[in-house]
Design a protein around this motif. Structure first.
Motif: not given
Length: 381
Positions: A335-350
């Motif tokens: 769960a923590m790895m999935l959340i971290a991956t989602m956070a990385a995608s959101l932070l790098s989107n812009g």
């Protein structure tokens, strides 16, 4: 006049040792390098003083990480941020690999898996968030190559899915044979390594024009020459590996004395210590307005651990481990790895970052760390 100009532009030759010594004198942090011989001597004289060896090994890794950062920045200045980020991630992950191999040989699979999951989460949240915070405080708003960041985040998401599948099957199916889990993990390991190799071919060869740096670096001082940087990289990497072996040998007993559980040690302590070199490079690059290098180090290192280091450990476990290791993690780690991956995608989107984005990423990491410290996972396969 021409003769004078030619002679005035040629710098006097300087040895690699002299260059490094000058760097040590210029930065107070490098004075901690004295702990490197101290920890080796202490290990020979007091091999059972695990708590002291634990502390001294951490103190020795810090200046080595700083030297590794400086050398990597010099090499990256000659090769570009894309190759420089890959180089730093590869060298930085040697520490995690050495620690994991030692734990793997001892049959401490919980520590191995916790260090893998912790390294992925630490790189995507703590390292990336810290780079955004440090760089944003100095430069207000920074830009980076969105294509490169989203590419690394996509690789990381793929690897997380591959780790999720064996864990998910173990929860859904009540009778998964151990042999099946090991065979599935072996096949996934080979697949992930192949995908990682093709990803490197894509980013560094066939479509490398997409991964050019977007920011403008602030060059405060001339980097080391390529030969000096390469020599320092090689020597310091070997020293980090040697100190890491002492760290591995002392971490378990020291953790018990300090009231830390094996899961917390693997997920937080080992990940932070093992990634010290990469963090120093990422933070320094962000402060110099080279956020592409910071993002490449953070997300590239996380993707490399998930797509290469973890699969390699699965393969190596067939030769040095008590039994083959699987990619089955406990649900909390997945769960923590999935959340971290989602956070990385959101932070790098812009494609741009400010300091508050770093605060949010660090806050998520702090939530994970506090949870593991107070209520650590009790099981792990």
């Amino acid at each position: 006049m021409r003769k004078f100009e030619e002679t005035s532009t040629i710098a006097p030759p300087r040895s690699a040792i002299g260059t490094v010594l000058a760097e040590v004198r210029r930065s107070p942090l490098f004075t901690l390098i004295v702990f490197v011989p101290v920890v080796f001597l202490f290990e020979q004289v007091f091999p059972e003083a695990h708590t002291w060896l634990f502390v001294l090994s951490i103190a020795a890794i810090v200046p080595l990480a700083a030297l590794l950062s400086r050398a990597t920045e010099s090499v990256a200045a000659k090769t570009g941020d894309a190759v420089g980020g890959l180089l730093n991630a590869t060298l930085g992950n040697l520490t995690e690999l050495v620690i994991s191999l030692a734990a793997l040989q001892a049959g401490q699979y919980l520590l191995v898996k916790a260090s893998i999951a912790g390294a992925i989460v630490t790189n995507t949240l703590f390292m990336l968030g810290g780079a955004f915070l440090i760089g944003g405080l100095k430069h207000h708003l920074q830009e980076f190559n969105r294509v490169n960041a989203r590419f690394q985040a996509s690789l990381l998401f793929l690897a997380t899915i591959a780790i999720l599948v064996p864990s998910l099957i173990s929860e859904v199916d009540r009778t998964p044979a151990v042999a099946f889990s090991q065979k599935l993990s072996l096949g996934l390991a080979i697949l992930l390594i192949a995908v990682y190799g093709l990803g490197m071919l894509f980013s560094l060869r066939t479509h490398r024009e997409l991964f050019a740096s977007a920011g403008h670096a602030d060059v405060d001082e001339a980097p080391w020459s390529l030969p000096v940087g390469t020599v320092v990289l090689t020597v310091v990497t070997l020293l980090v590996a040697m100190v890491s072996e002492i760290f591995v040998g002392s971490v378990q007993v020291a953790a018990q004395h300090l009231g830390m559980t094996p899961a917390f040690v693997g997920f937080i302590v080992v990940a932070l210590v093992g990634g010290a070199a990469e963090m120093t490079s990422a933070f320094s690059a962000a402060r110099a307005n080279r956020l592409d290098l910071s993002v490449g180090i953070a997300l590239g290192s996380a993707a490399q651990i998930a797509l290469f280091v973890a699969p390699v450990l699965v393969l190596v476990s067939y030769f040095i481990g008590p039994e083959p290791m699987s990619l089955q993690f406990w649900p909390g780690a997945v769960a923590m790895m999935l959340i971290a991956t989602m956070a990385a995608s959101l932070l790098s989107n812009g494609g741009h970052a400010a300091w508050y984005a770093g605060v949010m990423a660090l806050a998520v990491y702090a939530i994970f760390a506090l949870t593991l410290f107070l209520l650590p996972p009790g099981t792990g396969q």
